[in-house]
Design an enzyme around this catalytic site. Sequence first.
Site, PDB file in Angstrom:
ATOM      1  N   ASP A 286     -24.857   9.210 -34.509  1.00 45.20           N
ATOM      2  CA  ASP A 286     -24.136   8.044 -33.966  1.00 45.20           C
ATOM      3  C   ASP A 286     -22.819   8.443 -33.298  1.00 45.20           C
ATOM      4  O   ASP A 286     -22.439   9.614 -33.294  1.00 45.20           O
ATOM      5  CB  ASP A 286     -23.924   7.033 -35.111  1.00 45.20           C
TER       6      ASP A 286
ATOM      7  N   ASP B 251     -26.455  -2.280 -29.832  1.00 41.90           N
ATOM      8  CA  ASP B 251     -27.363  -2.539 -30.963  1.00 41.90           C
ATOM      9  C   ASP B 251     -28.244  -3.752 -30.696  1.00 41.90           C
ATOM     10  O   ASP B 251     -27.784  -4.777 -30.186  1.00 41.90           O
ATOM     11  CB  ASP B 251     -26.568  -2.799 -32.245  1.00 41.90           C
TER      12      ASP B 251
HETATM   13  C1  GLA Z   1     -24.238   1.748 -34.900  1.00 32.05           C
HETATM   14  C2  GLA Z   1     -25.657   2.053 -34.452  1.00 32.05           C
HETATM   15  C3  GLA Z   1     -26.643   1.231 -35.268  1.00 32.05           C
HETATM   16  C4  GLA Z   1     -26.468   1.536 -36.748  1.00 32.05           C
HETATM   17  C5  GLA Z   1     -25.019   1.310 -37.167  1.00 32.05           C
HETATM   18  C6  GLA Z   1     -24.743   1.810 -38.570  1.00 32.05           C
HETATM   19  O1  GLA Z   1     -23.879   0.426 -34.615  1.00 32.05           O
HETATM   20  O2  GLA Z   1     -25.805   1.797 -33.078  1.00 32.05           O
HETATM   21  O3  GLA Z   1     -27.964   1.489 -34.860  1.00 32.05           O
HETATM   22  O4  GLA Z   1     -26.851   2.869 -36.982  1.00 32.05           O
HETATM   23  O5  GLA Z   1     -24.111   1.982 -36.297  1.00 32.05           O
HETATM   24  O6  GLA Z   1     -23.407   1.633 -38.949  1.00 32.05           O
END
Ligand code: GLA
Length: 670
Positions: A167, A220
């Site tokens: 990430d 997301d």
């Molecule tokens: C980010 C990622 C998500 C998830 C969250 C976890 O937002 O894009 O897919 O992994 O972090 O905190």
Amino acid sequence: MNGKWEYRRLGLRKMVLILTICMVLVSISVLESEALDNDVARTPPMGWNSWNAFHGDINEVLIKEITDAMVSSGMKDAGYEYVILDDNWMANPARDAEGNLIADPVRFPSGIKALADYIHSKGLKIGIYGDRGTMTCMNIPESGSYGYEERDAKTYAAWGVDYLKYDNCNSAARSCISCDYETMRDALANSGRPIVYGICAWGFQNWMPEVGNLWRTTGDIVDKWDNGNDWFVGIINAIDINQRYASYAKPGAWNDPDMLEIGNGGCTTEEYRTQFSMWSMMAAPLIAGNDLRNMTQETKDILLNTEVIAVNQDHLGIQCVKVRDDGNEEVYVKPLSNGDYAVALLNRGEREATISVTAEEIGFSTLDGYGYLVRDLWQHNQFGSLEAFDADVPVHGTAMFRVSQVPVDQLPGYLEISSTSNQIVSSEEAFEFSTILNNSGVRDVEDVTISLRLPDGWSAVPLSDYAFTTIAVGHLVTAKWLITPALAADGFNDIEVTVSYSDEIGETVWYKGTRLTVIPPAGSVYISALEPVISTNGWGPIEKDLSNGEMGAGDGRIITLNGVQYNKGLGVHAPSEVVFNIDGQFETFISDVGIDDEVGNRGSVTFEVWGDNVKLWESGIVEATTPTKTVNVSVKGVRNLKLVVTDGKDGNPYDHADWAGARLLPPLEN
Ligand code: GLA
């Protein structure tokens, strides 16, 4: 002439040197345009990730149960492989005294190595989550891999990790995004274990295809159809963004429009079918994001559709292209390794649409004596066509086909079904419904029968024949019925038409769902439009026109009972009581009741309807598997209407109860 002379002058040794340099240069440039060469993810990764359904609320018992469910549900056999822990598997702070990452000792007391062994013992693989910065997105101290890349990659390899989602939160001061991702790529390459490398940096950048096996092209995903221009994307937004980078996808390198929301309850079945169809067309990773321990049949029918999965996993690894865009109607094509093409017809609009495609648009060149075998990948059935075909695609739905070019004499026949569509009917009046069968195929068909499947409590009387001995090529027949809806019918209701026929090639059965919008009788009032005088609820507020999300107002989903969606009603959580002052103005209270599909097979409650402190109706124990019940009671003269849900005497966990389509009818006119 000149060229030859030049050759001779250079001499053999120089020539060999130049050729060698050229070969090195060529191979460097080939390498540069190649995918990450770690020999994994040669087809799009398939698996499950904890984030969409559980966020940070994860532990080893849950992950083991999900692993077991992956096997017992048939997901493993269908190709799902990676069980991926997302954020919050780490301790807080995340490192031991030596600087090694450690799992949360309470939620993962056996550690990740033991969990990995468990997952491997089931024939599956384990994925884990990390971050290129100083902390993951959940801000766990010391959880980021920045400066620890070599150490963390070795830890993962020692644990037996097979997949890393990496990430992009809390980047270190003066760090560079591509450098950080490259550092981890190299650390993984040095770790001694093949590990799929997933870049999660919320948008495409040019360097990504050479650094990761997959890269997120979007922010997301959320469990919605359309989330506008937000960083959080709905299904349709993710498709649009992900398609921009179609040309970069290839074996070992995939565009990632984020994980699946199928089965999480915020979208319609058609919308989830679109997610699965389009993720497969886009050669996107198929990472389920629902609770695999509790799946409805509808969810399984989507996630376990092996014909659609085969398109996703095709070895050519080509992402689809959009060959037509008529505003709300879109056509996508994906070439497959055996010469077939996968075709998706996507309806973004708010009304059912007929979308057509020609063989030429798909990419075929005409061959004398050949036509097209069109396999419907959702109906698991096929028909023959000479050059073009179309499909009636429901609102936000996707029809998906595999098309092969075959000799005309091998093509099966085809009866196209069209029924009265986009119809609005009243729940108190019978209406005429007709189905037209059109032989648009290449041969006559015989022994044709039509049957209807109606929603519970509906009835139909035929007004014409509905069985036919023969329908010749180019001919059509019409069948008609008079249909009476159930008095409690509300919102969207589906009638399913089944047509069977035979021809020289074999027997065929097609289903065609038609959506009707049912409006309540004039003068009736939805309960959700009234303000209650008293309202108590087990968890969170009572939700209007949504299920109970347990926490804040508006956090519920589409009210859904046994697969039927309602656009009106109350979503409550046992124990619950809600009282309306209706002042003797209504005649009848009507509602469907049940436990919302969102809690899977759990929960048990009773529903009660009270009028001025007299119990008018009681459901008995209702469990998640109980067929939907309908209450239809007189409330003549009632001043205070009280709707009660008890916990069913087994405590109230998962007791998400719906008063679905609940409404009051006015006194009947004389
Ligand atoms: C980010 C990622 C998500 C998830 C969250 C976890 O937002 O894009 O897919 O992994 O972090 O905190």
